[in-house]
Design an enzyme around this catalytic site. Structure first.
Site, PDB file in Angstrom:
ATOM      1  N   ARG A  88      95.378  25.956 -34.361  1.00  0.00           N
ATOM      2  CA  ARG A  88      94.622  24.862 -33.760  1.00  0.00           C
ATOM      3  C   ARG A  88      94.815  23.649 -34.655  1.00  0.00           C
ATOM      4  O   ARG A  88      94.922  23.806 -35.893  1.00  0.00           O
ATOM      5  CB  ARG A  88      93.121  25.197 -33.670  1.00  0.00           C
ATOM      6  CG  ARG A  88      92.768  26.197 -32.582  1.00  0.00           C
ATOM      7  CD  ARG A  88      92.913  25.617 -31.176  1.00  0.00           C
ATOM      8  NE  ARG A  88      92.527  26.556 -30.141  1.00  0.00           N
ATOM      9  CZ  ARG A  88      93.360  27.319 -29.440  1.00  0.00           C
ATOM     10  NH1 ARG A  88      94.665  27.274 -29.690  1.00  0.00           N
ATOM     11  NH2 ARG A  88      92.916  28.120 -28.495  1.00  0.00           N
ATOM     12  N   GLU A 131      94.309  16.618 -29.251  1.00  0.00           N
ATOM     13  CA  GLU A 131      95.262  16.810 -28.138  1.00  0.00           C
ATOM     14  C   GLU A 131      94.732  16.219 -26.845  1.00  0.00           C
ATOM     15  O   GLU A 131      93.535  16.342 -26.567  1.00  0.00           O
ATOM     16  CB  GLU A 131      95.514  18.315 -27.944  1.00  0.00           C
ATOM     17  CG  GLU A 131      96.237  18.925 -29.100  1.00  0.00           C
ATOM     18  CD  GLU A 131      96.359  20.455 -28.977  1.00  0.00           C
ATOM     19  OE1 GLU A 131      96.096  20.986 -27.887  1.00  0.00           O
ATOM     20  OE2 GLU A 131      96.703  21.080 -29.971  1.00  0.00           O
ATOM     21  N   HIS A 146     101.619  21.846 -27.440  1.00  0.00           N
ATOM     22  CA  HIS A 146     100.800  23.068 -27.323  1.00  0.00           C
ATOM     23  C   HIS A 146     101.370  24.008 -26.249  1.00  0.00           C
ATOM     24  O   HIS A 146     100.720  24.280 -25.234  1.00  0.00           O
ATOM     25  CB  HIS A 146      99.332  22.708 -27.003  1.00  0.00           C
ATOM     26  CG  HIS A 146      98.381  23.815 -27.335  1.00  0.00           C
ATOM     27  ND1 HIS A 146      97.113  23.610 -27.813  1.00  0.00           N
ATOM     28  CD2 HIS A 146      98.508  25.172 -27.245  1.00  0.00           C
ATOM     29  CE1 HIS A 146      96.498  24.763 -28.000  1.00  0.00           C
ATOM     30  NE2 HIS A 146      97.338  25.742 -27.662  1.00  0.00           N
TER      31      HIS A 146
HETATM   32  P1  NAP Z   1      93.276  37.444 -34.485  1.00  0.00           P
HETATM   33  O1  NAP Z   1      93.993  38.721 -34.191  1.00  0.00           O
HETATM   34  O2  NAP Z   1      91.798  37.423 -34.415  1.00  0.00           O
HETATM   35  O3  NAP Z   1      93.736  36.979 -35.939  1.00  0.00           O
HETATM   36  C1  NAP Z   1      93.148  35.926 -36.616  1.00  0.00           C
HETATM   37  C2  NAP Z   1      93.470  36.000 -38.103  1.00  0.00           C
HETATM   38  O4  NAP Z   1      92.919  34.844 -38.732  1.00  0.00           O
HETATM   39  C3  NAP Z   1      92.890  37.215 -38.802  1.00  0.00           C
HETATM   40  O5  NAP Z   1      93.833  37.699 -39.715  1.00  0.00           O
HETATM   41  C4  NAP Z   1      91.686  36.659 -39.551  1.00  0.00           C
HETATM   42  O6  NAP Z   1      91.414  37.318 -40.762  1.00  0.00           O
HETATM   43  C5  NAP Z   1      92.186  35.265 -39.873  1.00  0.00           C
HETATM   44  N1  NAP Z   1      91.059  34.383 -40.153  1.00  0.00           N
HETATM   45  C6  NAP Z   1      89.971  34.148 -39.393  1.00  0.00           C
HETATM   46  N2  NAP Z   1      89.151  33.292 -40.003  1.00  0.00           N
HETATM   47  C7  NAP Z   1      89.716  32.999 -41.194  1.00  0.00           C
HETATM   48  C8  NAP Z   1      89.327  32.189 -42.289  1.00  0.00           C
HETATM   49  N3  NAP Z   1      88.187  31.500 -42.275  1.00  0.00           N
HETATM   50  N4  NAP Z   1      90.159  32.120 -43.347  1.00  0.00           N
HETATM   51  C9  NAP Z   1      91.315  32.809 -43.364  1.00  0.00           C
HETATM   52  N5  NAP Z   1      91.739  33.581 -42.350  1.00  0.00           N
HETATM   53  C10 NAP Z   1      90.936  33.683 -41.287  1.00  0.00           C
HETATM   54  O7  NAP Z   1      93.763  36.282 -33.539  1.00  0.00           O
HETATM   55  P2  NAP Z   1      95.192  36.096 -32.826  1.00  0.00           P
HETATM   56  O8  NAP Z   1      95.176  36.790 -31.519  1.00  0.00           O
HETATM   57  O9  NAP Z   1      96.267  36.407 -33.801  1.00  0.00           O
HETATM   58  O10 NAP Z   1      95.137  34.513 -32.512  1.00  0.00           O
HETATM   59  C11 NAP Z   1      94.954  33.610 -33.555  1.00  0.00           C
HETATM   60  C12 NAP Z   1      94.752  32.194 -33.040  1.00  0.00           C
HETATM   61  O11 NAP Z   1      95.991  31.637 -32.637  1.00  0.00           O
HETATM   62  C13 NAP Z   1      93.876  32.016 -31.810  1.00  0.00           C
HETATM   63  O12 NAP Z   1      92.503  32.086 -32.109  1.00  0.00           O
HETATM   64  C14 NAP Z   1      94.292  30.645 -31.323  1.00  0.00           C
HETATM   65  O13 NAP Z   1      93.503  29.633 -31.922  1.00  0.00           O
HETATM   66  C15 NAP Z   1      95.734  30.516 -31.812  1.00  0.00           C
HETATM   67  N6  NAP Z   1      96.686  30.520 -30.688  1.00  0.00           N
HETATM   68  C16 NAP Z   1      97.444  29.424 -30.441  1.00  0.00           C
HETATM   69  C17 NAP Z   1      98.352  29.437 -29.394  1.00  0.00           C
HETATM   70  C18 NAP Z   1      99.216  28.265 -29.086  1.00  0.00           C
HETATM   71  O14 NAP Z   1      99.550  28.076 -27.941  1.00  0.00           O
HETATM   72  N7  NAP Z   1      99.619  27.493 -30.064  1.00  0.00           N
HETATM   73  C19 NAP Z   1      98.460  30.558 -28.581  1.00  0.00           C
HETATM   74  C20 NAP Z   1      97.678  31.654 -28.870  1.00  0.00           C
HETATM   75  C21 NAP Z   1      96.796  31.623 -29.935  1.00  0.00           C
HETATM   76  P3  NAP Z   1      90.618  38.700 -40.841  1.00  0.00           P
HETATM   77  O15 NAP Z   1      91.543  39.688 -40.179  1.00  0.00           O
HETATM   78  O16 NAP Z   1      90.481  38.951 -42.275  1.00  0.00           O
HETATM   79  O17 NAP Z   1      89.353  38.515 -40.087  1.00  0.00           O
HETATM   80  C1  8YV Z   2      96.929  28.245 -24.391  1.00  0.00           C
HETATM   81  C2  8YV Z   2      96.166  29.097 -26.661  1.00  0.00           C
HETATM   82  O1  8YV Z   2      97.537  27.002 -24.560  1.00  0.00           O
HETATM   83  O2  8YV Z   2      95.653  31.343 -26.189  1.00  0.00           O
HETATM   84  C3  8YV Z   2      95.400  30.347 -26.866  1.00  0.00           C
HETATM   85  O3  8YV Z   2      94.540  30.351 -27.763  1.00  0.00           O
HETATM   86  O4  8YV Z   2      96.033  28.157 -27.372  1.00  0.00           O
HETATM   87  C4  8YV Z   2      97.185  29.039 -25.604  1.00  0.00           C
HETATM   88  O5  8YV Z   2      97.693  30.248 -25.255  1.00  0.00           O
HETATM   89  C5  8YV Z   2      95.579  27.965 -23.886  1.00  0.00           C
HETATM   90  O6  8YV Z   2      94.531  28.760 -24.275  1.00  0.00           O
HETATM   91  C6  8YV Z   2      95.661  27.938 -22.381  1.00  0.00           C
HETATM   92  O7  8YV Z   2      94.610  27.271 -21.932  1.00  0.00           O
END
Ligand code: NAP
Ligand code: 8YV
Length: 316
Positions: free
Chosen positions: A230, A259, A277
């Site tokens: 994010r 954004e 994004h």
């Molecule tokens: P996840 O499985 O919950 O993994 C999140 C990781 O972040 C975990 O390792 C967690 O640590 C760590 N974390 C949480 N809070 C933290 C903190 N304060 N300091 C350090 N590390 C911390 O989530 P995920 O499914 O991998 O997704 C992660 C994030 O990616 C989503 O929440 C979203 O914001 C982002 N995302 C972006 C896109 C995009 O389009 N760019 C798409 C999908 C997701 P612990 O395991 O120790 O709790």
């Molecule tokens: C999407 C994302 O852009 O899954 C997330 O956390 O950031 C992306 O996959 C978004 O959520 C779709 O609205």
């Protein structure tokens, strides 16, 4: 048929499935969404939204009979889950189905930064290759020390996809995992040891500006910062200043603080690769996310349970 409020868009495939079970109201059709909710909020039992729009706390309060918020996306920092839970409202999201896609996006940004993809493409298109000769050499993306900030579902998929690049993986997260990578409790220390930082934590208050001035300076002039988490996770002002004066080498960014507004100062830099994004934005992955978003709604409507609750609602 139960009434469902749609916040933001939905794909035709999602709408087709939803329309068979719900009466759909689109918040986008309301001239004044807050006023519409005052009048109609009580009849809404279900909300479908996405990671960008979320649900404003005032909107949640205006729907006293709301049972479920289904988020199209894994990140749910735009939804106040504490408020929802306190009101007995379940929140679901779309974990796992997008891990591979977002990991590919992270690698794509890393490779584009290392191998000067944008500059080399411009070199061909402008005719410079023909008139001025070969493009400058780039850096190899192999054998790098990569620090993953947030080794969760997607962070692990990134580590897996980096294996053929012979990367040494380091990681920083809240807790240490049973993985064969070196853990760093201090993000500054990890940034000092790494060639690249890849951010993939959730957004929200806890991670706000986690990658700050000190972390950016520790990554240094030869360092590359990739952010697919994010925009709020990185101090954008500090990052831009560091990229401008050479304290940070390169940045590959899919997400931004405001954004879709991206600061002109960032857009003017040649040592950045910028994406709108699109981390999960392939036809295939968005279809899988849409299916899971709808599956959660339909299962709840049919039997009162869900498939993928957010952690805060797992025991509800
Ligand atoms: P996840 O499985 O919950 O993994 C999140 C990781 O972040 C975990 O390792 C967690 O640590 C760590 N974390 C949480 N809070 C933290 C903190 N304060 N300091 C350090 N590390 C911390 O989530 P995920 O499914 O991998 O997704 C992660 C994030 O990616 C989503 O929440 C979203 O914001 C982002 N995302 C972006 C896109 C995009 O389009 N760019 C798409 C999908 C997701 P612990 O395991 O120790 O709790
Ligand atoms: C999407 C994302 O852009 O899954 C997330 O956390 O950031 C992306 O996959 C978004 O959520 C779709 O609205």
């Amino acid at each position: 048929m139960a009434d469902l409020l749609l916040i933001g868009g939905a794909t035709p495939q999602m709408l087709e499935r939803l329309e068979a079970t719900f009466t759909i109201h689109r918040l986008a059709d309301a001239e004044d969404p807050a006023a519409w909710l005052v009048e109609h909020g009580a009849k809404i039992h279900y909300v479908a939204t996405n990671g960008h729009d979320g649900v404003k706390p005032d909107y949640i309060k205006a729907m006293p009979n709301l049972k479920l918020i289904s988020c199209y996306g894994v990140g749910y920092d735009a939804i106040d889950t504490r408020l929802a839970r306190a009101g007995g409202i379940m929140v679901t999201h779309t974990p796992n189905v997008l891990n591979a896609e977002v990991a590919s996006t992270a690698l794509m940004l890393m490779l584009a930064c290392y191998r000067n993809l944008l500059a080399d493409d411009a070199h061909v298109r402008s005719g410079d290759w023909e008139t001025n000769g070969n493009a400058p050499l780039s850096r190899s993306a192999d054998n790098q020390v990569v620090g993953i900030v947030g080794l969760g579902r997607i962070g692990q998929a990134i580590a897996d996809k980096l294996a053929p690049f012979n990367a040494t993986i380091l990681y920083h997260s809240r807790s240490q995992k049973m993985v064969p990578y070196q853990y760093y409790g201090s993000l500054v220390d990890m940034a000092q040891a790494a060639d690249v930082l890849i951010c993939i934590t959730p957004g929200g208050e806890e991670t706000n500006k986690l990658v700050n001035f000190e972390v950016i300076n520790a990554l240094g002039p030869k360092g590359t910062l990739i952010n697919v988490s994010r925009g709020s996770v990185v101090d954008e002002t500090a990052m831009i200043a560091a990229l401008q004066d050479g304290r940070l080498g390169w940045a590959g960014l899919d997400v931004f603080e405001q954004e879709p507004k991206v600061p002109e100062a960032l857009r003017a830099l040649s040592n950045v690769v910028l994406l709108p994004h699109v981390g999960s934005a392939s036809h295939e992955t968005r279809a899988a996310m849409g299916d899971l978003t709808v599956d959660n709604l339909l299962q709840h409507s049919n039997i009162g349970t869900v498939i993928s609750p957010v952690p805060e609602c797992e025991d509800m």
